[in-house]
Structures are given as C-alpha cells and as structure tokens.
Design a protein around this motif. Structure first.
Motif, mmCIF file in Angstrom:
data_model
loop_
_atom_site.group_PDB
_atom_site.id
_atom_site.type_symbol
_atom_site.label_atom_id
_atom_site.label_comp_id
_atom_site.label_asym_id
_atom_site.label_seq_id
_atom_site.Cartn_x
_atom_site.Cartn_y
_atom_site.Cartn_z
ATOM 1 N N SER A 18 -48.114 28.516 4.442
ATOM 2 C CA SER A 18 -46.999 27.946 4.805
ATOM 3 C C SER A 18 -47.553 26.617 5.568
ATOM 4 O O SER A 18 -48.632 26.517 6.093
ATOM 5 C CB SER A 18 -46.122 28.585 5.628
ATOM 6 N N LEU A 77 -38.389 29.775 1.475
ATOM 7 C CA LEU A 77 -39.229 29.499 2.623
ATOM 8 C C LEU A 77 -40.129 28.008 1.995
ATOM 9 O O LEU A 77 -40.370 27.309 2.770
ATOM 10 C CB LEU A 77 -40.479 30.427 2.918
ATOM 11 N N TYR A 80 -37.626 25.185 2.253
ATOM 12 C CA TYR A 80 -37.407 25.274 3.730
ATOM 13 C C TYR A 80 -38.223 24.101 4.292
ATOM 14 O O TYR A 80 -38.159 23.037 4.712
ATOM 15 C CB TYR A 80 -37.361 26.309 4.540
#
Length: 186
Positions: A18, A77, A80
């Motif tokens: 991420s 995710l 996002y």
C-alpha cells in the motif's frame, strides 16, 4: 504459515502493498477481522499466530489473486488509496473488540465520514460517555481494523493530530489523502 485451505473454521490472510507500506489483512467467514500496519514477514507471522490462538481457527494464506474472503477487502483498499473509495462496505468480524472500545469504534464508523475529523472528547460524547476522551484514545489504540474503521480521523480536542498505531506520519498521509491536511511536501 502458508498451507492448504483448511476444512474447519479458518482465518484467511494476506499481506498487500500500500501507499503506507505492507498491510496484513485477515478475515474469517464472518468478515474482515484484522488490519495490521508495517506487516513485514516476522510481524505478519507473529500476528497470524496470535490470531489463530485467539480465534481458534486454522490460518490459510492463498496465493495472490486467489483470495476468497479477502478479495473484496483487497479491492476496496486499492480503491481507497487510489482516491476512488470514500467508505468501506465490508462485513466486519468484531470479535477482537468489546465493551466501550467497540462502542466507540462503531460510533466512529457511523458518524465520521471520509474527509472529516472528530476530537477524542466529541467522539466520547457521541458514544454516550461524555468526559471519556482518554477511554476513546484507548479504544482507537486497540482498533483491530484501522483504515477500514478510520481511527486516523480522531484528533486532539485542541486541534493537535494525536497519536496513531501506524505512526504519526502515516496518520498525516491518510488525512492528506482524505483532504483534511495539505499534501506533505516530498
């Protein structure tokens, strides 16, 4: 702890890259149960061992792209962090949180949307415990589902950023991503 898919109660887990570093995601058939920051190999193995013990489930780490329980959390995710998702819509397994901690986290999830912040004291009042700002701080620190239940949106009552389990720079990054803080200079 990579192993074949278990036959009984199980915990599916993976580590995803991420914008804030590797994240461990774990889910049960009831829903997402854990999100963990800074999930390097040793930390991930330790966290999964603790979850297996606490939940009484067998761990299964599918190959990337073969996730069953985690396919949607992984997708959301990524959306996002790309700026395309403002609210997670996932089933959550709340077994790792109870009492006032769970009440405060549920209130946070219900009442503090993307791009907004709330003070610890205000969240305590919203959760039915005026004056329990310190208890809210403890609840945020024990959040088993950070990012999804966005404890980075809770700040000091005097306007300070406050603490964060993923680190203050991670909190700043997430608040900047949501448009609450100016983007940091790199």
């Amino acid at each position: 702890m990579d192993n074949p898919e278990p036959r009984g109660p199980h915990l599916e887990w993976t580590v995803v890259a991420s914008d804030i570093g590797p994240l461990l995601l774990a889910a049960t058939p009831q829903g997402l149960v854990r999100v963990e920051f800074h999930a390097g190999p040793e930390r991930a193995d330790g966290m999964i061992g603790a979850l297996v013990s606490r939940l009484g489930a067998d761990a299964w780490r599918p190959a990337p792209g073969d996730e069953v329980l985690l396919a949607e959390p992984v997708r959301q995710l990524a959306a996002y962090f790309a700026g395309d998702l403002r609210r997670f819509e996932l089933p959550l397994d709340w077994r790792l949180s109870s009492g006032f901690n769970r009440e405060a986290l549920l209130e946070l999830d219900r009442s503090v949307p993307y791009g907004a912040v709330v003070g610890y004291g205000e969240l305590a009042a919203r959760a039915g415990r005026p004056g329990a700002a310190q208890a809210v701080g403890h609840a945020m620190g024990s959040n088993p589902l950070p990012l999804v239940v966005a404890c980075h949106r809770v700040v000091e009552n005097d306007g300070g950023i406050g603490g964060f389990g993923g680190g203050v720079e991670t909190k700043r990054f997430l608040l900047a991503l949501e448009g609450v803080l100016p983007q940091p200079l790199f």
